[in-house]
Design an enzyme around this catalytic site. Structure first.
Site, PDB file in Angstrom:
ATOM      1  N   CYS A  55       0.834  -1.209   0.000  1.00 18.65           N
ATOM      2  CA  CYS A  55       0.000   0.000   0.000  1.00 18.65           C
ATOM      3  C   CYS A  55       0.869   1.261   0.000  1.00 18.65           C
ATOM      4  CB  CYS A  55      -0.984  -0.052   1.159  1.00 18.65           C
ATOM      5  SG  CYS A  55      -2.271   1.168   1.004  1.00 18.65           S
ATOM      6  N   HIS A 141      -3.814  -5.128   0.483  1.00 19.29           N
ATOM      7  CA  HIS A 141      -3.280  -5.575   1.780  1.00 19.29           C
ATOM      8  C   HIS A 141      -3.255  -7.096   1.889  1.00 19.29           C
ATOM      9  CE1 HIS A 141      -2.930  -1.671   3.782  1.00 19.29           C
ATOM     10  NE2 HIS A 141      -3.873  -1.320   2.927  1.00 19.29           N
ATOM     11  N   GLU A 143      -1.974  -8.711   4.230  1.00 21.86           N
ATOM     12  CA  GLU A 143      -1.927  -9.101   5.647  1.00 21.86           C
ATOM     13  C   GLU A 143      -3.299  -9.197   6.301  1.00 21.86           C
ATOM     14  OE1 GLU A 143      -1.381  -6.193   4.418  1.00 21.86           O
ATOM     15  OE2 GLU A 143      -1.761  -4.560   5.823  1.00 21.86           O
ATOM     16  N   SER A 195      -5.328  -7.576  34.612  1.00 16.73           N
ATOM     17  CA  SER A 195      -6.571  -6.998  34.092  1.00 16.73           C
ATOM     18  C   SER A 195      -7.646  -8.059  33.902  1.00 16.73           C
ATOM     19  CB  SER A 195      -6.291  -6.358  32.736  1.00 16.73           C
ATOM     20  OG  SER A 195      -5.881  -7.372  31.818  1.00 16.73           O
ATOM     21  N   VAL A 198      -5.696 -11.821  28.659  1.00 22.75           N
ATOM     22  CA  VAL A 198      -4.816 -12.955  28.405  1.00 22.75           C
ATOM     23  C   VAL A 198      -3.344 -12.616  28.709  1.00 22.75           C
ATOM     24  CG1 VAL A 198      -3.898 -14.445  26.570  1.00 22.75           C
ATOM     25  CG2 VAL A 198      -6.350 -14.045  26.738  1.00 22.75           C
ATOM     26  N   ASP A 199      -2.884 -11.446  28.251  1.00 23.63           N
ATOM     27  CA  ASP A 199      -1.451 -11.145  28.343  1.00 23.63           C
ATOM     28  C   ASP A 199      -0.950 -11.103  29.792  1.00 23.63           C
ATOM     29  OD1 ASP A 199      -1.868 -10.839  25.682  1.00 23.63           O
ATOM     30  OD2 ASP A 199      -1.777  -8.649  25.697  1.00 23.63           O
ATOM     31  N   SER A 200      -1.647 -10.309  30.630  1.00 23.36           N
ATOM     32  CA  SER A 200      -1.138 -10.197  31.997  1.00 23.36           C
ATOM     33  C   SER A 200      -1.276 -11.532  32.741  1.00 23.36           C
ATOM     34  CB  SER A 200      -1.826  -9.055  32.758  1.00 23.36           C
ATOM     35  OG  SER A 200      -3.219  -9.228  32.791  1.00 23.36           O
ATOM     36  N   THR A 201      -2.299 -12.308  32.384  1.00 23.95           N
ATOM     37  CA  THR A 201      -2.483 -13.594  33.072  1.00 23.95           C
ATOM     38  C   THR A 201      -1.383 -14.586  32.691  1.00 23.95           C
ATOM     39  OG1 THR A 201      -4.834 -13.176  33.034  1.00 23.95           O
ATOM     40  CG2 THR A 201      -4.166 -15.412  33.576  1.00 23.95           C
TER      41      THR A 201
END
Ligand code: XMP
Length: 561
Positions: A55, A141, A143, A195, A198-201
Site C-alpha cells: 500500500c 493488503h 496481511e 486486568s 490474556v497477556d497479563s495472566t
C-alpha cells in the site's frame, strides 16, 4: 509464519538493513507528497535486499525509483478481485484472489525496470515487480483476512524470494523464559497489576511457575466499568492457577466520580487512564512495592512495544497508556519483568496453553481496557433524529476508519431487519455515497417512531452502567446457550442515550468476526435468536429501541467510540 521478524521505524538507515533476509514496508495513512509523512532511506532499494512494499510502502517504492504516484481524492476501499496478468515469484500457486483495497493515492506511472503483474477493475497498478532486483509492490493488503491468498503471497515472498527459514518456535521456550525470570528477579518478589486479560495472566502464570506462589502478587482493580460477574470470574481463574496472593482493589466510586460529566470519547479514555494512575500510586504506597524488595511484572507483548515508541509514526490507536511516576521509576531502575515482550498475541495464547491456562479463559473474546465506559455513549446536548430518503439519521456520532485514519460521523438507521442484502449491498452503498455517515444500523424493534426519538444529555453513571451490564448479560447468556459465541470474534453491546421520555436508552448489537481486530465482518444472527433477544432487551426498563450494526470495519470500527 515461524520466521523471526522485527519492526523498525520506517526511516531506519539502509546500512542497518542490508544484512536482513528481506524488508517489508508497511501501509499507512500517509501520502508520499506530504512533508512530514513517513519516509524510507532510498538507498534501501540498492543494497540487494528483497523489498516488498504494501500500500503506502508500494507507493514509496514507485516514488523513489522514478515512477509517479497520483494523489487521489476519494480512493478505493473494500473488496476487489485481483487478476494475475504476468507470472511472478510472488504468485506461486495463485492465479487470482479476492483482495482488500484501502488506499487514497495510487501509482500512475511505473518506475523504470518494473512491470505490472496483476490488475483489478479499478487499480491501474494493483501489483508491480522487478524480479531482477527483487523489488515488489502491492497496492492491496495481503496481511488482512479479506485477502484470501494473502498468507500465500507473504509465504512466497518470505520463503521463495528471501530464502527465509522457519526458525522461530514458541513452544519449547517456556523453560528458557522461566530461567530468565529467575535471573532478573534474583531474591526479589514480583507484583502484577492484572486486568483479567490474556497477556497479563500468561505473564503472571510464567512468574508463578518460575518463583512459586509466595513470591508473586496479583492486584486486580475493580473499576466498576466491567461486565457482569467479571471480578468473580477473574478471582476464580487465579485461584485455579494457584495464586495465593490475589488482591482486589474496589475503586468503582473513584472512577464514577472522575467520569461525571465527561462526554468526549477520548476524554473518557484519558480520565480512566489518569484514574488508573492514581489507584496504582495508592497501591504502590500502601503495599510498599517501591521498597527495593519488589519488581514489577507486566504483560507487555511485542505489538505494545511498537505502539508505545518502537515506531514513532504509529497512528493514534489506544490512548490509555499512561505511566505512573512510581512505575516509571521501577522501569528506569530496571526493576521490571516483561516475559512476553517478544511475542505476538497468538504466540502468547500458545504459551498459555502449554502452561495449562484453561482454554475457557484463553479463548475469551477481547474486551477493551477502559471497559464498558467506551460502550456507554454520552451526550452533552439534546438533539432530535431526522428523517431522510435513505432512513433516519440518528443524532449520534461514532468512530469509523477510512484508509488508515479515523472518521467521526453520524449513524443512519434503516427500518429493515438485518439481512445479508443490507450488509453486503445496502450499507456499503450508503456509506460510500453519503459523506455524513460512517455506519448503518438496522432496527430490530422499537417502542416509538424513530423520528420521534431524541438523544438526551447523559454521561457514564452507575444507573446507565447497570442497564448496559444487564443488556450485555442477556446477550452473553443467549450467545452461550445457543453456541453463537463461537461464531463471533467479539460482540460489543452498546448503549446509546437515544429514546423517548420514559425510555431514554437504546441498545446496539455489534456481533463481528475478525482475525486480528484490524478489519471485521458483521455476523448475521439466526432470526429466531434475534427476535428473542430483541424482546428481552425491549422488556428492560428504560430501553426504547434495539439496533443491529450492519457495518463492516472499515468503514465502521468495532467499538462505537
Ligand atoms: P476498533 O474499535 O478500533 O477496535 O475497531 C479494535 C479492537 O481494539 C479494541 N479496543 C480497545 N482496547 N483499549 C483497549 O484495550 C481501548 O481503548 C480500545 N478501543 C478499542 C476493540 O475492543 C477491538 O477488539
Amino acid at each position: 509464519m515461524g520466521v523471526f521478524a522485527d519492526v523498525r521505524p520506517s526511516d531506519t538507515a539502509a546500512s542497518e538493513l542490508r544484512f536482513r533476509r528481506g524488508v517489508i514496508i508497511s501501509g499507512g495513512p500517509g501520502s508520499v507528497y506530504e512533508p512530514g509523512d513517513p519516509q524510507v532511506d532510498p538507498a534501501l532499494f540498492h543494497v540487494q535486499v528483497p523489498v516488498l512494499g504494501i500500500c503506502y510502502g508500494h507507493q514509496l517504492l514507485a516514488h523513489h525509483l522514478g515512477g509517479q504516484v497520483h494523489k487521489g481524492e476519494r480512493g478505493e476501499y473494500g473488496i476487489a478481485h485481483l487478476s494475475v496478468t504476468v507470472p511472478d515469484p510472488l504468485w506461486n500457486g495463485i492465479s487470482g484472489t479476492q483482495i482488500w483495497m484501502s488506499h487514497r493515492d495510487s501509482v500512475e506511472v511505473m518506475p523504470p525496470g518494473f512491470r505490472i503483474i496483476a490488475c483489478t477493475e479499478n487499480a491501474s497498478v494493483a501489483a508491480m515487480s522487478d524480479p531482477e532486483r527483487r523489488l515488489f509492490g502491492l497496492q492491496f493488503h495481503p496481511e488482512v483476512a479479506h485477502t484470501h491468498a494473502g498468507t500465500r503471497i507473504l509465504e512466497n515472498f518470505l520463503f521463495d524470494i528471501c530464502g527465509a527459514v522457519r526458525d522461530w518456535d514458541v513452544s519449547g521456550r517456556v523453560p528458557y523464559l522461566e530461567d530468565q525470570i529467575r535471573a532478573v528477579a534474583q531474591d526479589r518478589n514480583v507484583f502484577f497489576f492484572v486486568s483479567g486479560g490474556v497477556d497479563s495472566t500468561v505473564a503472571y502464570t510464567l512468574c508463578l511457575r518460575a518463583l512459586g506462589p509466595e513470591r508473586v502478587y496479583a492486584i486486580y482493580v475493580d473499576t466498576g466499568l466491567m461486565r457482569q460477574g467479571e471480578t468473580q470470574f477473574v478471582r476464580d481463574i487465579f485461584s485455579e492457577l494457584g495464586a495465593t496472593h490475589f488482591l482486589v482493589d474496589h475503586a468503582e466510586q473513584q472512577f464514577l466520580k472522575a467520569l461525571d460529566r465527561v462526554y468526549d470519547p477520548e476524554a473518557k479514555r484519558c480520565v480512566i487512564g489518569e484514574e488508573f494512575v492514581r489507584v496504582q500510586e495508592r497501591i504502590l504506597a500502601t503495599e510498599h512495592f517501591l521498597d527495593g524488595h519488589w519488581i514489577l511484572g507486566q504483560g507487555t507483548i511485542y505489538p505494545d512495544t511498537i505502539e508505545s515508541g518502537g515506531s514513532a509514526k504509529a497512528d493514534l490507536i489506544k490512548t490509555h497508556h499512561n505511566r505512573v511516576a512510581g512505575i516509571q521509576a521501577l522501569i528506569d531502575s530496571g526493576r521490571i519483568i516483561e516475559p512476553l515482550s517478544s511475542f505476538y498475541k497468538d504466540e502468547v495464547r500458545e504459551i498459555g496453553r502449554s502452561i495449562g491456562i484453561p482454554s475457557r479463559f484463553l479463548s475469551r473474546h477481547p474486551f477493551p481496557g477502559p471497559g464498558l465506559a467506551i460502550r456507554c455513549l454520552c451526550s452533552a446536548t439534546e438533539d432530535g433524529a431526522t428523517k431522510s430518503p435513505d432512513g433516519t439519521l440518528l443524532p449520534v456520532r461514532s468512530v469509523g476508519v477510512q484508509g488508515d485514519s479515523r472518521s467521526y460521523r453520524q449513524v443512519l438507521a434503516v427500518e429493515q431487519k438485518p439481512s445479508l442484502d443490507l450488509i453486503v449491498n445496502v450499507a456499503p452503498e450508503l456509506t460510500n455515497r453519503r459523506a455524513d455517515i460512517n455506519r448503518v444500523v438496522a432496527v430490530c424493534g422499537s417502542k416509538a417512531q424513530l423520528d420521534d426519538m431524541s438523544v438526551f444529555c447523559a454521561c457514564v453513571t452507575k444507573t446507565r452502567l447497570d442497564l448496559l451490564r444487564e443488556a450485555d448479560g442477556i446477550v452473553r447468556e443467549l450467545c452461550r446457550e445457543t453456541g453463537f459465541e463461537d461464531r463471533v470474534w467479539q460482540f460489543p453491546v452498546v448503549l446509546l442515550p437515544l429514546g423517548i421520555d420514559g425510555a431514554r436508552e437504546s441498545v446496539v448489537l455489534r456481533p463481528i468476526n475478525s482475525v486480528d481486530g484490524m478489519t471485521a465482518d458483521v455476523v448475521l444472527m439466526p432470526p429466531d435468536m434475534l427476535d428473542r433477544l430483541t424482546s428481552e432487551l425491549l422488556a428492560l426498563r428504560g430501553v426504547a429501541a434495539v439496533f443491529y450494526d450492519v457495518t463492516h470495519k472499515p468503514p465502521g470500527t468495532i467499538e462505537w467510540e
